[in-house]
Design an enzyme around this catalytic site. Structure first.
Site, PDB file in Angstrom:
ATOM      1  N   LYS A   1       1.588  -1.351   0.031  1.00 18.53           N
ATOM      2  CA  LYS A   1       0.381   0.312  -0.058  1.00 18.53           C
ATOM      3  C   LYS A   1       0.795   1.559  -0.199  1.00 18.53           C
ATOM      4  O   LYS A   1       1.571   0.946   0.444  1.00 18.53           O
ATOM      5  CB  LYS A   1      -1.020  -0.423   0.993  1.00 18.53           C
ATOM      6  CG  LYS A   1      -2.164  -1.111   0.842  1.00 18.53           C
ATOM      7  CD  LYS A   1      -2.807  -0.504   2.564  1.00 18.53           C
ATOM      8  CE  LYS A   1      -3.994  -2.067   2.480  1.00 18.53           C
ATOM      9  NZ  LYS A   1      -4.681  -1.995   1.540  1.00 18.53           N
TER      10      LYS A   1
ATOM     11  N   GLY B   1      -7.864  -7.830   5.531  1.00 16.80           N
ATOM     12  CA  GLY B   1      -7.235  -7.820   6.414  1.00 16.80           C
ATOM     13  C   GLY B   1      -6.719  -8.471   7.488  1.00 16.80           C
ATOM     14  O   GLY B   1      -6.356  -8.720   7.689  1.00 16.80           O
ATOM     15  N   SER B   2      -7.953  -7.386   7.965  1.00 18.79           N
ATOM     16  CA  SER B   2      -8.385  -8.145   9.699  1.00 18.79           C
ATOM     17  C   SER B   2      -7.978  -8.356  10.197  1.00 18.79           C
ATOM     18  O   SER B   2      -8.254  -9.648  11.627  1.00 18.79           O
ATOM     19  CB  SER B   2      -8.395  -6.726  11.253  1.00 18.79           C
ATOM     20  OG  SER B   2      -8.257  -5.410  10.311  1.00 18.79           O
TER      21      SER B   2
ATOM     22  N   ARG C   1     -23.428  -2.929  -3.850  1.00 18.37           N
ATOM     23  CA  ARG C   1     -24.755  -2.793  -4.360  1.00 18.37           C
ATOM     24  C   ARG C   1     -24.702  -2.079  -5.314  1.00 18.37           C
ATOM     25  O   ARG C   1     -26.014  -1.723  -6.463  1.00 18.37           O
ATOM     26  CB  ARG C   1     -25.725  -2.986  -3.117  1.00 18.37           C
ATOM     27  CG  ARG C   1     -25.996  -4.503  -2.649  1.00 18.37           C
ATOM     28  CD  ARG C   1     -27.212  -4.288  -2.199  1.00 18.37           C
ATOM     29  NE  ARG C   1     -27.339  -6.098  -1.511  1.00 18.37           N
ATOM     30  CZ  ARG C   1     -27.914  -6.688  -1.787  1.00 18.37           C
ATOM     31  NH1 ARG C   1     -28.758  -6.836  -3.212  1.00 18.37           N
ATOM     32  NH2 ARG C   1     -28.114  -8.190  -1.764  1.00 18.37           N
TER      33      ARG C   1
ATOM     34  N   GLY D   1     -10.455  -2.875   8.615  1.00 17.67           N
ATOM     35  CA  GLY D   1     -10.776  -2.766  10.700  1.00 17.67           C
ATOM     36  C   GLY D   1     -11.481  -3.386  11.148  1.00 17.67           C
ATOM     37  O   GLY D   1     -11.651  -2.490  12.436  1.00 17.67           O
TER      38      GLY D   1
END
Lengths: 191, 298
Positions: free
Chosen positions: B85, B239-240, B169, B157
């Site tokens: 990132k 991610g987390s 959506r 997160g």
């Protein structure tokens, strides 16, 4: 003729679209039971480690070997070429392949993503050159005498055939050019 | 002897890697050891960063690109693609990541933006970029800047999938809206979306985004991954959710299998059993507006 495309991960939809454009019936294969009644199987590009883990977890190896021994033609592109090879160089520890084709393939041989490239190829049995798209691509480092090398780039074998097996290090499914798909269907599956 | 037909960094080569990641799971990792666990679990790529979003949220302050030593360790540790990132608009962080050999750069709202007006001109790079988006207009603006892959943002997160669902959506609705317009309406649609007309017309004709779209932000259990796949994304970022849980290896494998077999409830049920403690979730309404990562990027 129905050709299955292994749909565990990777660019399987693109292969199915190419087959559809040629008027060939195709099906997405997610479980070994779906391998019955196929004339050909394509193992697509993707991450070879991820596809191999899923193939082991869902028991694909023996059924594919048995169907191939009974006549199923198999084509591996990029990650798929790694998975059909007898030997893999630069494999992750414990990485297993289908070990169908008498070739030795080196993973990520052409380098990382910044080294990924496209280039024109002279592909045996095709009249005009074919645009090869190589993404973190492997090459075929060694091949048994009865393996026909179909294309090279920079002196490295990047496409090969052995009987009912085809391996390409590049991605014909990303080009919109159906000639390699037609070659597989007509000359290998249909032979 | 050089091959004059050879080209690197073409749009087809950049979007092509994203095509190869489809149907897969990209996992956030902060160490080489975590990267090896992710590869072993069947991740299609790893995302290298200093701290996972949940820890960035807890720590506060300015979040930046990871230490190059750490990125290089992760690049060396695994054979699957490595993403990393950079801050929004921080083209020097992007230059550094390209030179470190990462395979994809995520210009990410998870880090603190370096520029509140301009994103990186991604056409300047050989390495491809993925960017976050909450709707069709934002996705097409990023693609116009050279992004080769998008991901819906969700709220990183949190372990709460509600924003990921909302953004997916919204994206799908936007595509359906554009696809239903007549040709003379597309000029006005481009104005409303704040996106280039050519890209809007492409979406109208093809009824999909021009690049691969993954889902991200808040995915925790395997069923969340399968939900996002059924809603139409091409793959997921977690991610987390993995390394903040009780049994990362088992959970990672379960998410990989649920992503492949996203339409098979029997398999999702089987892999969801006994995964141990999930990460603690956060309700979006409890997050102050200024701390919502999805609001970053425009």
């Amino acid at each position: 003729m129905r050709i299955g495309v292994l749909a565990l991960q990777g660019a399987f939809r693109e292969h199915m679209m190419m087959l559809e454009a040629l008027g060939i019936e195709s099906s997405a294969i997610r479980l070994p039971s779906q391998l019955a009644d196929l004339s050909g199987l394509i193992i697509p590009g993707g991450e070879s480690t991820a596809i191999a883990k899923l193939m082991v977890a869902y028991g694909f190896y023996e059924p594919i070997r048995q169907h191939h021994a009974a006549g199923l033609a198999v084509w591996g592109t990029c990650a798929g070429a790694i998975l059909v090879a007898k030997d893999i160089l630069d494999a992750v520890p414990g990485q297993e392949s289908l070990a169908l084709m008498d070739i030795t393939v080196r993973r990520n041989a052409f380098g990382r993503q910044v080294d990924s490239f496209e280039a024109d190829l002279d592909f045996a049995h095709l009249a005009e050159r074919f645009r090869g798209v190589f993404i973190r691509a492997p090459w075929i480092e060694m091949a048994a005498p009865d393996v026909e090398v179909l294309a090279t780039h920079d002196g490295r074998a990047v496409a090969a055939r052995q009987g009912t097996l085809l391996a390409t290090a590049f991605h014909p499914e990303l080009t919109g050019d159906p000639r390699v798909h037609r070659y597989f269907a007509e000359e290998i599956v249909g032979s | 002897m050089s091959d004059v037909s050879k080209e690197t960094g073409t749009p087809r080569v950049k979007t092509g890697l994203a095509e190869m990641l489809k149907g897969g799971v990209i996992m956030d990792v902060v160490t080489a050891e975590q990267a090896r666990i992710a590869e072993d679990a069947g991740a299609v790529a790893v995302m290298s960063l200093e701290r996972v979003p949940a820890d960035i949220r807890a720590a506060g302050g300015v979040a930046r690109m990871a230490d190059p030593t750490k990125v290089a360790e992760i690049v060396d540790a695994v054979s699957i693609p490595v993403m990393a990132k950079c801050r929004i608009g921080h083209f020097v962080e992007a230059q550094v990541l390209q030179t470190l050999g990462v395979d994809y750069i995520d210009e990410s709202e998870v880090l603190t933006p370096a520029d509140e007006q301009y994103h990186v001109n991604k056409w300047d790079f050989t390495v491809p970029f993925v960017c976050g988006a909450r709707d069709l207009g934002e996705a097409l603006r990023r693609i116009a800047e050279g992004a080769s892959m998008v991901r819906t943002k969700g709220e990183p997160g949190t372990g709460n999938v509600v924003e990921a669902v909302r953004h997916m959506r919204t994206m799908t609705d936007g595509i359906a809206w554009v696809a239903g317009l007549r040709s003379e309406q597309l000029f006005d649609a481009a104005k409303q979306l704040g996106a280039p007309y050519e890209l809007v017309r492409w979406v109208a004709e093809n009824k999909k985004l021009p690049v691969v779209n993954f889902s991200a932000g808040g995915i925790a259990p395997p069923a969340d991954a399968a939900l996002m796949m059924q809603l139409g994304c091409d793959g997921v970022f977690v991610g987390s959710g993995i390394f903040k849980s009780g049994d990362p290896e088992k959970r990672a494998r379960a998410i990989v299998e649920a992503t492949t077999h996203y339409e098979d409830a029997d398999i999702i049920a089987k892999v969801s059993r006994d995964l141990g403690e999930a990460m603690v979730g956060i309700n979006i309404s409890e997050i102050p507006d200024a701390e919502r990562m999805q609001e970053r990027g425009w």
